[in-house]
Design an enzyme around this catalytic site. Structure first.
Site, PDB file in Angstrom:
ATOM      1  N   CYS A 236       0.821  -1.209   0.000  1.00 20.75           N
ATOM      2  CA  CYS A 236       0.000   0.000   0.000  1.00 20.75           C
ATOM      3  C   CYS A 236       0.851   1.253   0.000  1.00 20.75           C
ATOM      4  CB  CYS A 236      -0.936   0.004   1.204  1.00 20.75           C
ATOM      5  SG  CYS A 236      -1.885  -1.503   1.309  1.00 20.75           S
TER       6      CYS A 236
ATOM      7  N   HIS B 155      -9.258   3.797  -1.099  1.00 19.24           N
ATOM      8  CA  HIS B 155      -7.882   3.288  -0.961  1.00 19.24           C
ATOM      9  C   HIS B 155      -7.530   2.374  -2.125  1.00 19.24           C
ATOM     10  CE1 HIS B 155      -4.181   1.958   0.660  1.00 19.24           C
ATOM     11  NE2 HIS B 155      -4.607   1.019   1.475  1.00 19.24           N
TER      12      HIS B 155
END
Lengths: 416, 431
Positions: free
Chosen positions: A91, A365
C-alpha cells in the site's frame, strides 16, 4: 547523508475519480489522473518535458492479470520512449515511487519526472481481494494463522485497547470525522457523512417497509448491526474501501520549477523505513517503527519537528491505523491518539487537521495510488485549492504512507 | 533428527507436521527466532541451531475475523468464520501468529490478552496448521489422549469400505494394517488407496512427501494374526452375520486383551456380533459412509454390553480421524438407514402411484430440501437390492408396515434392474 543535493518541487498534481467503476481499467483511471495533474500545472507542461515515469502499483498482475504496467501506462499518456518503472511496496507503492522520483531529481539525473500510482481493485470478490491484500503479509505465519489485513490491524487495535484503554467509541469518532471530511471531497468514493448514511438507511428501510430502529446519534448507528463486525474490534466503518483509482504528480528541480508555476510546493523532507515483516516478530504492536524511523528522517531533513506540521494525510487503512499514525508522527503522545480524535482535535477545524481529503476511509484506498493521492491533497491544501475542505493559511504539510502492517513506511514533508 | 534438517521455512513446516514448534537458537547471544532464521535477528550471527519450543503460551493480542480469505491461500484449509487469530507469546520469548480454537467464536469478549493457551494442530490437505486452544481444554484433551493412546489400528477386509477406512486412519497419522482372505482383494484395495492418494498429489492437495508418509503407514496382510498388536480393530467384511461372528470369534483369540473390536456393519446387530466374543464390552459399531475418505459422518453404535470406556475411546479416536460422530443406541438401521430407507420407499411409492415422474420427484427433493441428489437417483447409486434388503430387515425387526417395501421396488429387483451397477434402475445408465 540525509540531504537532497538540490531542491525538488511538486508543480502539478491530480487524481482520477475514486470509486467502483466496472467499465474502467487501470488504463482509463491512469489517463484520467494524468490529465487532471497535467491540467493543474499553472503554466502548462508538455509530455516531452517529462524524462521518466515512476509508477506505484501493488498488484495489477493479480487484480487484472496485466503485468509490466509502467511502460504500458507511459505509452498511454505519450511518455514513451522515456524511462518507465513500477515500484511495489504494497500500500506504500506510490509513496515510495514519489520518494524515488524525488531522489532521481535531487541526484541530478532528471529535471522533470512524472510520479503516479494506480490500482484497479474491483475486479474480484471481496474474499479474493482479501487474498490479494493478505499476500502482502507473512504467508507462513500470519496467513496460515488465519489472519487477513483487517485481522492484523484488529490485533493491533486489541493491543492498543489493552495497553492504553482506547475504546470502540474512539474508533467510531475517527470514522465520523473521516466521513465529515470525505463529504466535502467531490472525488471521494463515499462523499457522505455518517448522518447522511443513516438517513439513507432509514429511507431505504421505509421504502421496503421494514422497521428499523431510531438511532439517537451516529454512535448508536455505528454500534448497531448496520455496522457489522469485520475483525473484532474493527467493524465495517473502521475499514477503508476497495477502490479503483489513480493519482499523478509532476516533480521538477528548482532550476526549472518556476517555468511551470509561481507556487510550487517544495518537498523538504523525505524518509523511509522498514520493520520486521511479521507483526509477531515486533517488540511493540502499538506503534509502527518503520513510520517512526521514516518520520524522524523526514523531520531531520526538513529541519522541522512534529509541532511545525499544520496538516497531514496519514495512512488510515483502518481506524486504528490513523490513531497510531498520529502518535508515531509525534503529533500526539503515545497512547492518546484515540482520545484526541474523540475530542475533535484532528477534525477539519481542530488544532491538527488529519486527512482532510476524507482519508483512505472515505476518499478510498486504491492501494498503489494512495501514496501519491495523499501528496495531491497536500499540494491542493498548501496552494489554497482544496475548496470546501480548505484549511486556512497552511504552509507546511506531511504525508504518511504505510505498506502492509508497517513493513514499509514512507513520510514526506511539503512547504509552500 | 532435528539437527540434520536445513534451516528453512520448509523444514519448519515439516516439523509442524510432526507437531513440533521448532525455532532457531543463536549460539552467540541465545536469542530465539520463530519461525527459524538463518541469521539471528538480534546479533546477526549465522551460528544458529534448531531449538524445540514450548507448546504453551499466552495471548499477546487477538482478533475475531468475520470476513476471511479464500481456502486457496490457507494451505487448502477452509477457515470457518468467524474465527480467532492471535499472536501468542511463548515462554522462551518469541511470538507466533496462529489461529485460536476452542473459544466461542461468537463471544470475543470471553477472550482476553494474557489468557494461557496450548498448541493444537489442525490437519489440512497440505499439512498441519499451528493453532492454539485454551490451556484448560488442552489439559482435558491430553488426559483423554493419555488414557486412550491408540498407536495401531487394524482393518479386516480390503473392499471399498475397508480400504477407505484404512486410508482415513493412515491420513490421521496412525499406523494401520489391512487384512483380507485373498491376495487379489488385498491388492485391489491397496491400489484403490494408492490411486486416491496419488490423485490428491496431482491435484496439489498434498505433497509427495505427505503421500509417501500416508502410504508408508499402511501395511497389507493375508494373515489375521497381523492384527495381534492393534489397539483398535475395525471389521469391514461382507454383511453376513455368520461370517462376522466367525471373524469376531477369531479376533477375540488373536487380539490383545484390552483391544477394542469395532464393526463397520450398516445394519446388523452389534449385540449379536459381540456375543461371539468373550469381551462384548469391548465391541462397538463404527459405521463409516461411502466413500470413507470423503464422507464426514461416522455412526457410533453402542451394543447392549458396550462399556462406557470403549465407547468414549472410540469416540475420541473417530474425532481424531477428522470425522463427526453421531451417537446411536443400537436399533435396527441405526439413524441414517432407518430414516433413509422409508424415504426412498415413499419416493418409489409416489412414482408407482403416478404422483410425479422420477425426474420430477428427484428435482423436487433436491431443490426443495437442498439434498445433493434425489431419492431415486440415490437408490440407483446404493443399489436397489441393497435398499430392499434394508427395508426387509427393518420390517422384520420392527414388524411395522411403514417399513414394508413397495411392490415396484420388489419388481425391479426381481427384474435385475438394480441401479447403476446393472446400468439400469430408475434411470438408464447404459449410454
Amino acid at each position: 547523508m540525509g540531504k537532497l543535493l538540490r531542491n525538488v518541487a511538486v508543480v502539478g498534481a491530480g487524481v482520477s475519480n475514486f470509486g467502483n467503476f466496472p467499465r474502467k481499467t487501470n488504463r482509463e483511471l491512469w489517463v484520467e489522473a494524468f490529465l487532471d495533474a497535467k491540467n493543474s500545472v499553472d503554466n502548462g507542461i508538455d509530455q516531452k518535458d517529462v524524462e521518466a515515469l515512476f509508477l506505484g502499483n501493488y498488484s495489477s498482475d493479480l487484480f487484472e492479470k496485466q503485468g509490466h504496467l509502467a511502460p504500458l501506462m507511459a505509452d498511454l499518456v505519450g511518455l514513451a520512449p522515456k524511462a518507465a518503472l513500477k515500484i511495489e511496496d504494497a500500500c506504500a507503492s506510490s509513496g515510495v515511487a514519489l520518494r524515488m522520483g524525488v531522489l532521481a531529481i535531487a541526484s541530478g539525473m532528471y529535471d522533470v519526472v512524472c510520479v503516479g500510482g494506480t490500482e484497479k481493485m474491483n475486479t474480484l470478490s471481496t474474499a479474493e481481494v482479501t487474498d490479494v491484500l493478505a499476500s502482502a503479509s507473512d504467508k507462513h505465519t500470519e496467513i496460515f494463522g488465519g489472519s487477513t489485513f483487517p485481522g492484523l490491524y484488529a490485533a493491533i487495535a486489541t493491543a492498543h485497547m489493552a495497553k492504553y484503554g482506547t475504546t470502540p467509541e474512539m474508533l467510531m469518532a475517527y470514522s465520523i470525522k473521516a466521513h465529515n471530511n470525505g463529504a466535502l471531497n467531490p472525488k471521494a468514493q463515499m462523499p457522505l457523512t455518517v448522518t447522511e448514511i443513516m438517513s439513507r438507511r432509514i429511507r431505504r428501510a421505509k421504502e421496503k417497509g421494514i422497521s428499523i430502529p431510531l438511532w439517537a446519534d451516529e454512535y448508536e448507528f455505528l454500534k448497531s448491526n448496520y455496522n457489522p463486525m469485520i475483525a473484532y474490534p474493527l467493524r465495517l466503518f473502521d475499514c477503508s474501501l476497495i477502490t479503483d483509482g489513480a493519482s499523478c504528480v509532476f516533480l521538477a528541480a528548482e532550476e526549472v520549477a518556476k517555468r511551470y508555476t509561481d507556487t510550487p510546493i517544495w518537498i523538504i523532507g523525505s524518509g523511509q523505513g522498514s520493520d520486521t515483516f511479521a507483526l509477531d516478530d515486533r517488540t511493540t504492536m502499538t506503534s509502527l517503527n518503520a513510520a517512526r524511523v521514516a518520520s524522524q528522517q523526514a523531520y531531520k531533513m526538513a529541519g522541522l519537528g512534529p509541532q511545525d506540521i499544520q496538516i497531514a494525510e496519514v495512512h488510515d487503512c483502518f481506524s486504528i491505523a490513523e490513531i497510531i499514525a498520529i502518535e508515531d508522527l509525534g503529533f500526539f503522545e503515545q497512547g492518546t491518539g484515540g482520545k484526541v480524535t474523540q475530542e475533535g482535535r484532528t477534525a477539519l477545524d481542530g488544532e491538527m487537521p488529519i486527512n482532510t481529503s476524507g482519508g483512505l476511509k472515505t476518499k478510498g484506498h486504491p492501494v498503489g495510488a494512495t501514496g501519491v493521492a495523499q501528496a495531491v491533497e497536500i499540494f491542493k491544501q498548501l496552494r489554497g485549492e482544496a475548496e470546501k475542505r480548505q484549511v486556512p493559511d497552511v504552509e507546511i504539510g506531511l504525508t504518511h504512507n504505510v505498506g502492509g502492517t508497517g513493513g514499509t513506511a514512507v513520510v514526506h514533508i511539503y512547504r509552500r | 533428527m532435528a539437527a540434520e534438517k536445513e534451516i528453512s521455512i520448509t523444514s519448519y513446516e515439516e516439523f509442524l507436521n510432526e507437531k513440533k514448534i521448532m525455532g532457531t537458537l543463536c549460539k552467540e547471544c541465545n536469542h530465539i527466532d520463530l519461525p527459524p532464521r538463518q541469521i539471528c535477528s538480534k546479533c546477526l550471527s549465522t551460528n544458529v541451531e534448531w531449538k524445540e519450543l514450548s507448546q504453551n503460551g499466552t495471548i499477546e493480542t487477538f482478533t475475531n475475523i468475520h470476513v476471511s480469505t479464500t481456502p486457496f491461500i490457507q494451505r487448502g484449509y477452509d477457515m470457518k468464520h468467524p474465527h480467532y487469530y492471535a499472536i501468542v507469546k511463548l515462554p522462551e520469548g518469541p511470538m507466533i501468529s496462529v489461529q485460536l480454537v476452542g473459544f466461542d467464536p461468537s463471544k470475543p469478549e470471553t477472550v482476553e490478552v494474557g489468557t494461557p493457551v496450548t498448541a493444537s494442530f489442525i490437519p489440512t490437505k497440505e499439512g498441519m496448521l499451528l493453532a492454539f486452544e485454551p490451556t484448560s481444554k488442552a489439559e482435558e484433551a491430553e488426559k483423554i489422549a493419555e488414557d486412550y493412546k491408540i498407536k495401531k489400528v487394524a482393518v479386516i477386509g480390503a473392499g471399498t469400505m475397508g480400504a477407505g477406512i484404512a486410508q482415513v486412519v493412515a491420513e490421521s497419522g496412525v499406523k494401520v494394517v489391512v487384512t483380507d482372505v485373498a491376495d487379489e482383494f488385498l491388492q485391489k484395495g491397496l491400489n484403490t488407496i494408492k490411486k486416491f492418494v496419488t490423485r490428491s498429489v496431482d491435484k496439489g492437495k498434498i505433497s509427495q512427501v505427505q503421500a509417501d508418509a500416508i502410504l508408508g503407514r499402511i501395511e497389507g496382510s493375508l494373515d489375521l494374526n497381523a492384527v495381534k498388536d492393534a489397539d483398535i480393530v475395525i471389521e469391514a467384511a461382507p454383511e453376513n452375520m455368520n461370517l462376522k461372528k466367525k471373524i469376531f470369534s477369531d479376533l477375540d483369540n488373536i487380539c490383545k486383551p484390552d483391544a477394542i473390536i469395532g464393526t463397520n456393519t450398516s445394519s446388523l446387530s452389534i449385540t449379536e456380533i459381540a456375543s461371539a466374543t468373550k469381551r462384548p464390552e469391548n465391541v462397538v459399531g463404527v459405521h463409516f459412509f461411502n466413500p470413507a475418505p470423503i464422507m464426514k459422518l461416522v455412526e457410533l453404535i453402542r451394543g447392549y454390553n458396550t462399556s462406557d470406556e470403549t465407547y468414549e475411546t472410540v469416540q475420541a479416536f473417530v474425532k481424531k480421524l477428522g470425522k463427526t460422530v453421531a451417537l446411536v443406541n443400537e436399533a435396527p438401521g441405526f439413524i441414517v438407514n432407518r430414516i433413509l430407507a422409508p424415504m426412498i420407499n415413499e419416493a418409489i411409492i409416489a412414482l408407482q402411484e403416478g404422483v410425479a415422474s422420477a425426474e420430477g420427484i428427484d428435482t423436487a427433493m433436491k431443490l426443495g430440501l437442498n439434498h445433493p441428489m434425489g431419492p431415486l437417483t440415490l437408490a440407483d447409486f446404493i443399489g436397489l437390492d441393497v435398499v430392499l434388503d434394508i427395508l426387509n430387515y427393518l420390517y422384520e425387526e420392527f414388524g411395522d408396515p411403514k417399513y414394508k417395501a413397495c411392490s415396484l421396488l420388489k419388481k425391479m429387483v426381481r427384474a435385475g434392474q438394480l441401479g447403476r451397477k446393472t446400468r439400469k434402475g430408475f434411470y438408464d445408465y447404459s449410454k
